[in-house]
Design a protein around this motif. Structure first.
Motif, PDB file in Angstrom:
ATOM      1  N   ARG A  70     -23.417   3.482 -11.625  1.00  0.00           N
ATOM      2  CA  ARG A  70     -23.675   2.426 -11.282  1.00  0.00           C
ATOM      3  C   ARG A  70     -22.421   1.402 -10.998  1.00  0.00           C
ATOM      4  O   ARG A  70     -20.972   2.206 -10.569  1.00  0.00           O
ATOM      5  N   SER A  71     -22.994   0.401 -10.295  1.00  0.00           N
ATOM      6  CA  SER A  71     -21.738  -0.221  -9.173  1.00  0.00           C
ATOM      7  C   SER A  71     -21.767   0.222  -7.807  1.00  0.00           C
ATOM      8  O   SER A  71     -20.106   0.336  -7.763  1.00  0.00           O
ATOM      9  N   MET A  72     -22.017   1.233  -7.733  1.00  0.00           N
ATOM     10  CA  MET A  72     -22.146   1.798  -6.154  1.00  0.00           C
ATOM     11  C   MET A  72     -22.120   0.702  -5.055  1.00  0.00           C
ATOM     12  O   MET A  72     -22.577   0.600  -4.546  1.00  0.00           O
ATOM     13  N   VAL A  73     -20.956   1.038  -4.389  1.00  0.00           N
ATOM     14  CA  VAL A  73     -21.155  -0.147  -3.363  1.00  0.00           C
ATOM     15  C   VAL A  73     -19.737   0.950  -2.164  1.00  0.00           C
ATOM     16  O   VAL A  73     -18.727   1.374  -2.426  1.00  0.00           O
ATOM     17  N   VAL A  74     -20.606   0.566  -1.028  1.00  0.00           N
ATOM     18  CA  VAL A  74     -18.692   1.181   0.261  1.00  0.00           C
ATOM     19  C   VAL A  74     -19.050  -0.196   0.949  1.00  0.00           C
ATOM     20  O   VAL A  74     -20.513  -0.480   1.533  1.00  0.00           O
ATOM     21  N   ILE A  75     -18.423  -1.196   1.201  1.00  0.00           N
ATOM     22  CA  ILE A  75     -18.192  -1.749   2.543  1.00  0.00           C
ATOM     23  C   ILE A  75     -18.929  -1.323   3.495  1.00  0.00           C
ATOM     24  O   ILE A  75     -19.303   0.189   4.308  1.00  0.00           O
ATOM     25  N   PRO A  76     -19.928  -2.529   4.593  1.00  0.00           N
ATOM     26  CA  PRO A  76     -20.537  -2.142   5.189  1.00  0.00           C
ATOM     27  C   PRO A  76     -20.149  -1.362   6.355  1.00  0.00           C
ATOM     28  O   PRO A  76     -20.736  -0.442   6.852  1.00  0.00           O
ATOM     29  N   ASP A  77     -19.088  -1.309   6.969  1.00  0.00           N
ATOM     30  CA  ASP A  77     -18.327  -1.164   8.366  1.00  0.00           C
ATOM     31  C   ASP A  77     -18.428   0.394   7.687  1.00  0.00           C
ATOM     32  O   ASP A  77     -18.131   1.194   8.762  1.00  0.00           O
ATOM     33  N   GLU A  78     -18.121   1.135   6.205  1.00  0.00           N
ATOM     34  CA  GLU A  78     -18.418   2.902   5.982  1.00  0.00           C
ATOM     35  C   GLU A  78     -19.485   2.936   5.979  1.00  0.00           C
ATOM     36  O   GLU A  78     -19.416   4.050   5.685  1.00  0.00           O
ATOM     37  N   ARG A  79     -20.493   2.414   5.780  1.00  0.00           N
ATOM     38  CA  ARG A  79     -21.854   2.926   5.226  1.00  0.00           C
ATOM     39  C   ARG A  79     -22.186   4.045   5.957  1.00  0.00           C
ATOM     40  O   ARG A  79     -21.968   3.418   7.413  1.00  0.00           O
ATOM     41  N   GLY A  80     -22.959   5.302   6.080  1.00  0.00           N
ATOM     42  CA  GLY A  80     -23.520   5.994   6.665  1.00  0.00           C
ATOM     43  C   GLY A  80     -22.824   7.157   7.013  1.00  0.00           C
ATOM     44  O   GLY A  80     -22.756   8.212   7.880  1.00  0.00           O
ATOM     45  N   SER A  81     -21.232   7.050   6.312  1.00  0.00           N
ATOM     46  CA  SER A  81     -20.558   8.147   6.383  1.00  0.00           C
ATOM     47  C   SER A  81     -20.088   9.418   5.430  1.00  0.00           C
ATOM     48  O   SER A  81     -19.242   9.680   4.790  1.00  0.00           O
ATOM     49  N   ASN A  82     -21.373   8.796   4.192  1.00  0.00           N
ATOM     50  CA  ASN A  82     -21.567   9.939   2.966  1.00  0.00           C
ATOM     51  C   ASN A  82     -20.268  10.007   2.081  1.00  0.00           C
ATOM     52  O   ASN A  82     -20.680  10.445   1.146  1.00  0.00           O
ATOM     53  N   LEU A  83     -19.603   8.528   2.476  1.00  0.00           N
ATOM     54  CA  LEU A  83     -19.000   7.926   1.139  1.00  0.00           C
ATOM     55  C   LEU A  83     -19.251   7.434  -0.025  1.00  0.00           C
ATOM     56  O   LEU A  83     -19.267   8.196  -1.022  1.00  0.00           O
ATOM     57  N   GLY A  84     -20.731   7.097   0.084  1.00  0.00           N
ATOM     58  CA  GLY A  84     -21.027   6.471  -1.392  1.00  0.00           C
ATOM     59  C   GLY A  84     -21.971   7.795  -2.084  1.00  0.00           C
ATOM     60  O   GLY A  84     -21.759   8.399  -3.169  1.00  0.00           O
ATOM     61  N   GLY A  85     -22.485   9.098  -1.072  1.00  0.00           N
ATOM     62  CA  GLY A  85     -22.479  10.360  -1.380  1.00  0.00           C
ATOM     63  C   GLY A  85     -21.701  11.134  -2.411  1.00  0.00           C
ATOM     64  O   GLY A  85     -21.523  12.394  -3.911  1.00  0.00           O
ATOM     65  N   ARG A  86     -20.496  10.868  -1.811  1.00  0.00           N
ATOM     66  CA  ARG A  86     -19.516  11.809  -2.083  1.00  0.00           C
ATOM     67  C   ARG A  86     -18.505  10.893  -3.656  1.00  0.00           C
ATOM     68  O   ARG A  86     -18.625  12.192  -4.661  1.00  0.00           O
ATOM     69  N   MET A  87     -19.090   9.362  -3.647  1.00  0.00           N
ATOM     70  CA  MET A  87     -18.350   9.178  -4.500  1.00  0.00           C
ATOM     71  C   MET A  87     -20.266   9.483  -5.806  1.00  0.00           C
ATOM     72  O   MET A  87     -19.037   9.883  -7.031  1.00  0.00           O
ATOM     73  N   VAL A  88     -21.031   9.706  -5.745  1.00  0.00           N
ATOM     74  CA  VAL A  88     -21.619  10.291  -6.629  1.00  0.00           C
ATOM     75  C   VAL A  88     -21.651  11.451  -7.273  1.00  0.00           C
ATOM     76  O   VAL A  88     -21.286  12.023  -8.262  1.00  0.00           O
ATOM     77  N   GLU A  89     -21.100  11.900  -6.062  1.00  0.00           N
ATOM     78  CA  GLU A  89     -21.012  13.609  -6.338  1.00  0.00           C
ATOM     79  C   GLU A  89     -19.921  13.719  -7.073  1.00  0.00           C
ATOM     80  O   GLU A  89     -19.808  14.385  -8.798  1.00  0.00           O
ATOM     81  N   ALA A  90     -18.617  12.781  -7.193  1.00  0.00           N
ATOM     82  CA  ALA A  90     -17.682  13.224  -8.079  1.00  0.00           C
ATOM     83  C   ALA A  90     -18.586  12.388  -9.082  1.00  0.00           C
ATOM     84  O   ALA A  90     -17.758  13.395 -10.454  1.00  0.00           O
ATOM     85  N   CYS A  91     -18.685  11.040  -9.527  1.00  0.00           N
ATOM     86  CA  CYS A  91     -19.696  10.863 -11.195  1.00  0.00           C
ATOM     87  C   CYS A  91     -20.042  12.309 -11.568  1.00  0.00           C
ATOM     88  O   CYS A  91     -20.021  12.312 -12.966  1.00  0.00           O
ATOM     89  N   ILE A  92     -21.013  13.240 -11.080  1.00  0.00           N
ATOM     90  CA  ILE A  92     -21.934  14.120 -11.844  1.00  0.00           C
ATOM     91  C   ILE A  92     -20.822  15.271 -11.680  1.00  0.00           C
ATOM     92  O   ILE A  92     -21.296  15.610 -13.240  1.00  0.00           O
ATOM     93  N   GLN A  93     -20.290  15.140 -11.328  1.00  0.00           N
ATOM     94  CA  GLN A  93     -18.450  15.889 -11.793  1.00  0.00           C
ATOM     95  C   GLN A  93     -18.201  15.934 -12.805  1.00  0.00           C
ATOM     96  O   GLN A  93     -18.154  16.547 -13.491  1.00  0.00           O
ATOM     97  N   GLU A  94     -17.620  14.804 -12.757  1.00  0.00           N
ATOM     98  CA  GLU A  94     -16.935  14.262 -14.247  1.00  0.00           C
ATOM     99  C   GLU A  94     -18.189  13.903 -15.437  1.00  0.00           C
ATOM    100  O   GLU A  94     -17.924  14.619 -16.518  1.00  0.00           O
ATOM    101  N   ALA A  95     -18.934  14.094 -15.274  1.00  0.00           N
ATOM    102  CA  ALA A  95     -20.519  13.690 -16.108  1.00  0.00           C
ATOM    103  C   ALA A  95     -21.070  15.365 -17.020  1.00  0.00           C
ATOM    104  O   ALA A  95     -20.791  15.559 -18.190  1.00  0.00           O
ATOM    105  N   ARG A  96     -20.734  16.437 -15.734  1.00  0.00           N
ATOM    106  CA  ARG A  96     -20.334  17.535 -15.853  1.00  0.00           C
ATOM    107  C   ARG A  96     -19.520  18.706 -16.956  1.00  0.00           C
ATOM    108  O   ARG A  96     -19.345  18.722 -18.494  1.00  0.00           O
ATOM    109  N   ASP A  97     -18.016  17.871 -16.401  1.00  0.00           N
ATOM    110  CA  ASP A  97     -16.575  18.165 -17.438  1.00  0.00           C
ATOM    111  C   ASP A  97     -16.473  17.346 -18.884  1.00  0.00           C
ATOM    112  O   ASP A  97     -16.718  18.052 -20.016  1.00  0.00           O
TER     113      ASP A  97
END
Length: 152
Positions: A70-97
């Motif tokens: 939830r609450s996944m947000v990247v500021i407009p100037d940084e969108r398109g740089s895969n930061l959202g994907g990387r943060m979701v990956e971090a959440c998924i890894q934590e879920a697995r852990d």
């Protein structure tokens, strides 16, 4: 280079501000400053080399073996740089852990989460406890968000 890391106390105000700015165009639901502080341990942030927080994403445990991104947000100037994907990956890894079996999201950006491996599901399969948050949503009961799920 922008790093993804767990949120710290000094990040709470930036997280609140990023979420607040994003609620203006209905990208995410609003969160009070108190809610950000109360759930700070749920958050990951994207931090630039100069120490700016430019994105956030949270993993909230919902029920036995189920968590929500939830609450996944990247500021407009940084969108398109895969930061959202990387943060979701971090959440998924934590879920697995943590031993979580399934992670879900309620979203208006289906294509983004499909790219991350989520699939559309029927919101009725999610436990009643999950929907307790929805009663406080300004869109309830006419929610336009798409429920998506990922089995881990």
């Amino acid at each position: 280079m922008t790093i993804i890391r767990k949120a710290r106390m000094e990040d709470a105000e930036a997280i609140h501000s990023i979420i607040k700015d994003s609620t203006k165009n209905a990208m995410v639901l609003p969160r009070s400053r108190a809610s950000v502080y109360n759930h700070l341990r749920d958050f990951f942030v994207a931090e630039t080399d100069d120490g700016r927080v430019v994105g956030c994403c949270a993993l909230a445990i919902s029920w036995d073996c189920l968590a929500e991104v939830r609450s996944m947000v990247v500021i407009p100037d940084e969108r398109g740089s895969n930061l959202g994907g990387r943060m979701v990956e971090a959440c998924i890894q934590e879920a697995r852990d943590l031993g979580v079996c399934e992670v879900f999201v309620l979203t208006n950006i289906e294509a983004f989460f499909a790219k991350q491996g989520f699939v559309v599901t029927d919101k009725n399969i999610l436990p009643q406890k999950v929907w307790a948050d929805c009663i406080n949503c300004p869109l309830f009961p006419d929610c336009d968000e798409i429920p998506m799920i990922m089995k881990l």
